[in-house]
Scaffold this motif. Structure first.
Motif, PDB file in Angstrom:
ATOM      1  N   TYR A  35       0.819  -1.209   0.000  1.00  0.00           N
ATOM      2  CA  TYR A  35       0.000   0.000   0.000  1.00  0.00           C
ATOM      3  C   TYR A  35       0.855   1.262   0.000  1.00  0.00           C
ATOM      4  O   TYR A  35       0.520   2.254  -0.645  1.00  0.00           O
ATOM      5  CB  TYR A  35      -0.929  -0.005   1.220  1.00  0.00           C
ATOM      6  N   THR A  49      -5.738  -1.998  -1.996  1.00  0.00           N
ATOM      7  CA  THR A  49      -4.724  -2.014  -3.052  1.00  0.00           C
ATOM      8  C   THR A  49      -5.201  -2.669  -4.335  1.00  0.00           C
ATOM      9  O   THR A  49      -4.672  -2.374  -5.413  1.00  0.00           O
ATOM     10  CB  THR A  49      -3.459  -2.756  -2.562  1.00  0.00           C
ATOM     11  N   ARG A  53      -9.441   1.705  -3.696  1.00  0.00           N
ATOM     12  CA  ARG A  53      -8.548   2.760  -4.195  1.00  0.00           C
ATOM     13  C   ARG A  53      -9.263   4.112  -4.257  1.00  0.00           C
ATOM     14  O   ARG A  53      -8.651   5.157  -4.061  1.00  0.00           O
ATOM     15  CB  ARG A  53      -8.002   2.384  -5.569  1.00  0.00           C
TER      16      ARG A  53
END
Length: 403
Positions: free
Chosen positions: A112, A320, A326
């Motif tokens: 991440y 991720t 996201r």
């Protein structure tokens, strides 16, 4: 202008850590209602190895009915723990689990924060806050080894591909507790032959150690006791968050899910390994490992709630490897964490087979870990489908309008 210590970003982060730790210290006791019961059974197994290995699966504590259920190698690992005074053993168990928890977060967040430095204060604050997640706090309070095994597997599978002996830690983890064997499937479908060979050799070594120490007991375990789910506890209990537990609560058949369970397990393994392979090939290795962990949790005859520490890397994977994560990272992260902190599985009536009389709403809450993680897996699969669709469209457009 001097803003004092709060003007320094680094110091502000450490003040955040202090605030999180205070909040956790206030809230954690409300969910801390055990006394290291599983660790006491581990110590019993370790003591049996040192005194009479043939009694490993028959000896009992006077006040705890649970027997030792792991392979003989698990008892060997626990032998040194049995020599420690109880307060020291329980303290060491908690300390080891806390270190493993930090390792899990560090390895999970590595993807991440790719290319960015993860400040130690942020890592500690997140790790401290995650003590409120129900599988984590249950692991600590029972004295379980789930966090340690999760950390070992993440370290081994996500480590450098050319590292010497990669896969061996996975094999040792499977020798202690059989559920990590599911990760052999991930190595198989992603064609990581060297790691698979190392894992297999390490696991075979743990089995051999068991036969060397107590041949008859090892034979009894691998031919009979390994399939005896009655030794593990009440399968209908809401703490059993597996397909088997769900089907037992749904059908009322206390003997297990039967052929329907076997069919569901077969479908779950096939679909899960396909998704894990797809995620690995897309470069989403953390998500691939997390989904593989889910396969083991879903398909094991018994997956107690404290086994579900895999919700940590799975939650990071949502951030991720999915468009939803996201696009809305903070809401997704907070919602995911809050649901596993609140632990809806404990809301409906439980114990004494009260789970067999749940209505629809109670069943929805009482099997929440299954539904939440199944939804996460579907989101990961959907993102892969979108990516493949976009690539096919791009290829068609390129073929139709070549430059």
């Amino acid at each position: 202008m001097n803003w004092g210590i709060l003007g320094d970003p680094g110091k502000r982060r450490w003040w955040l850590v202090a605030g999180v730790c205070v909040a956790v210290a206030v809230l954690l006791p409300f969910g801390w209602d055990h006394t290291g019961a599983d660790l006491k059974v581990y110590r019993l197994g370790g003591a049996a190895i040192l005194s009479d290995p043939s009694s490993l699966y028959t000896t009992r504590l006077r006040y705890i009915s649970m027997p030792f259920t792991y392979p003989i190698f698990g008892g060997v690992v626990m032998a040194p723990v049995s020599l420690l005074p109880w307060p020291l053993a329980y303290g060491a168990s908690i300390a080891t689990s806390l270190v493993a928890l930090v390792v899990i977060w560090k390895l999970s967040l590595k993807q991440y924060f790719a290319g960015r430095r993860l400040h130690p204060a942020v890592l500690i604050a997140i790790s401290a806050a995650s003590l409120l997640i129900e599988p984590v706090r249950e692991t600590l309070s029972y004295g379980q080894i789930n966090l340690l095994l999760c950390a070992l597997i993440l370290y081994d599978v996500l480590g450098p591909k050319q590292r010497f002996g990669r896969g061996a830690w996975l094999g040792l983890a499977a020798g202690i507790k059989l559920t990590p064997l599911v990760f052999f499937g991930l190595l198989l479908v992603t064609r990581q032959w060297k790691a698979l060979a190392n894992a297999s050799a390490a696991f075979a070594g743990t089995v051999a150690i068991g036969f060397l120490i107590a041949p008859r007991t090892a034979y009894e375990y691998w031919t009979n006791l390994i399939s005896d789910t009655g030794r593990i506890g009440g399968l209908a209990y809401s703490g059993n968050q597996s397909w088997n537990g769900f089907l037992i609560r749904l059908t009322g058949d206390l003997d297990g899910g039967g052929r329907l369970w076997q069919l569901v397990v077969l479908v779950t393994v096939a679909a899960g390994l396909w998704l894990s392979r797809d995620l690995w090939r897309r470069g989403e290795e953390l998500a691939a490992v997390s989904v593989t962990g889910l396969i083991g949790l879903f398909c094991s005859p018994v997956s107690w709630s404290h086994h579900w520490v895999w919700v940590i890397p799975l939650g990071v994977s949502l951030l991720t490897a999915t468009q939803l994560g996201r696009r809305y990272p903070l809401p997704v992260a907070l919602s995911w964490s809050a649901l596993f902190m609140l632990a809806p599985i404990w809301w409906p009536p439980r114990r004494g087979n009260l789970e067999l009389s749940w209505n629809f709403v109670q069943s929805l809450a009482g099997n929440a870990y299954l539904w939440l993680t199944l939804a996460a897996a579907l989101l990961l699969a959907l993102d892969g489908w979108r990516e493949r669709t976009a690539m096919r469209t791009a290829r068609r457009d390129q073929a139709a309008f070549p430059h």
